[in-house]
Design a protein around this motif. Sequence first.
Motif, PDB file in Angstrom:
ATOM      1  N   ARG A  38       0.812  -1.206   0.000  1.00  0.00           N
ATOM      2  CA  ARG A  38       0.000   0.000   0.000  1.00  0.00           C
ATOM      3  C   ARG A  38       0.849   1.259   0.000  1.00  0.00           C
ATOM      4  NH1 ARG A  38      -4.788  -0.164   3.050  1.00  0.00           N
ATOM      5  NH2 ARG A  38      -5.334  -1.511   1.339  1.00  0.00           N
ATOM      6  N   PHE A  39       1.822   1.321   0.909  1.00  0.00           N
ATOM      7  CA  PHE A  39       2.589   2.562   1.035  1.00  0.00           C
ATOM      8  C   PHE A  39       3.842   2.593   0.166  1.00  0.00           C
ATOM      9  CE2 PHE A  39       0.200   2.275   5.025  1.00  0.00           C
ATOM     10  CZ  PHE A  39      -0.515   3.463   4.915  1.00  0.00           C
ATOM     11  N   PHE A  45      -4.288  -5.789  -2.364  1.00  0.00           N
ATOM     12  CA  PHE A  45      -5.073  -6.952  -2.753  1.00  0.00           C
ATOM     13  C   PHE A  45      -6.070  -7.262  -1.640  1.00  0.00           C
ATOM     14  CE2 PHE A  45      -0.952  -7.495  -4.842  1.00  0.00           C
ATOM     15  CZ  PHE A  45      -1.344  -7.598  -6.164  1.00  0.00           C
ATOM     16  N   VAL A  46      -7.317  -7.306  -1.992  1.00  0.00           N
ATOM     17  CA  VAL A  46      -8.359  -7.586  -1.008  1.00  0.00           C
ATOM     18  C   VAL A  46      -8.184  -8.992  -0.447  1.00  0.00           C
ATOM     19  CG1 VAL A  46     -10.859  -7.791  -0.671  1.00  0.00           C
ATOM     20  CG2 VAL A  46      -9.953  -5.983  -2.126  1.00  0.00           C
ATOM     21  N   THR A 128     -16.337  -7.935  -2.569  1.00  0.00           N
ATOM     22  CA  THR A 128     -16.172  -8.372  -3.944  1.00  0.00           C
ATOM     23  C   THR A 128     -14.692  -8.583  -4.225  1.00  0.00           C
ATOM     24  OG1 THR A 128     -18.100  -7.069  -4.586  1.00  0.00           O
ATOM     25  CG2 THR A 128     -16.624  -7.764  -6.352  1.00  0.00           C
ATOM     26  N   GLY A 129     -14.368  -9.730  -4.758  1.00  0.00           N
ATOM     27  CA  GLY A 129     -12.981 -10.049  -5.067  1.00  0.00           C
ATOM     28  C   GLY A 129     -12.181 -10.509  -3.856  1.00  0.00           C
ATOM     29  N   GLY A 130     -12.873 -10.770  -2.751  1.00  0.00           N
ATOM     30  CA  GLY A 130     -12.189 -11.188  -1.537  1.00  0.00           C
ATOM     31  C   GLY A 130     -11.894 -12.682  -1.518  1.00  0.00           C
TER      32      GLY A 130
END
Length: 171
Positions: A38-39, A45-46, A128-130
């Motif tokens: 993230r950083f 990614f979920v 969604t997409g998890g």
Amino acid sequence: MRAIYLTICQALDRITALLCALACLVLTGTILSVVILRFGFDTGFVKLQNLGGYAFAVLAILSLPYCLRRGGHVRVEVFAERMPQGYGRIADIVALFAFVIPVFGLLAWAWLPDLAYSWSIREGAIETGGLGGIYLVKTMVPLAGVLMILQAIAVLLDPRITHLDREEMQQ
């Protein structure tokens, strides 16, 4: 028969400790990966976040029987200092019979209909997409309840497991 039961409970405790260690490693790795992605790379990614949440849930629920077996559960010992030496064992017996066994028995029994439904639909991710497989994580709740009951009975059968008596044994 008592020795066999205690041996089985010790084996289950080792499996629980292994699962807790594995969940801790997965949790640490996924959270570290999520933060770096993230950083550092402005992506995420979920499924990876869900894996971290699943690992935390497994670690949290399986830590209960792990701690009970080692006498690491939280106590409020207001009167313990003034009580005779065998007080800790009596307090353990009362607490295990009055609270631990009934509460975790109810937890395991009451959770079964939800668990059966979750398994019947192979409950997947909320997002969604998890990451799917929530039904596997939900299976840990009654499993931990049963493990708590088994370890509580082991504590009742083996006085060496209790928290207060452990200090007495070392002297």
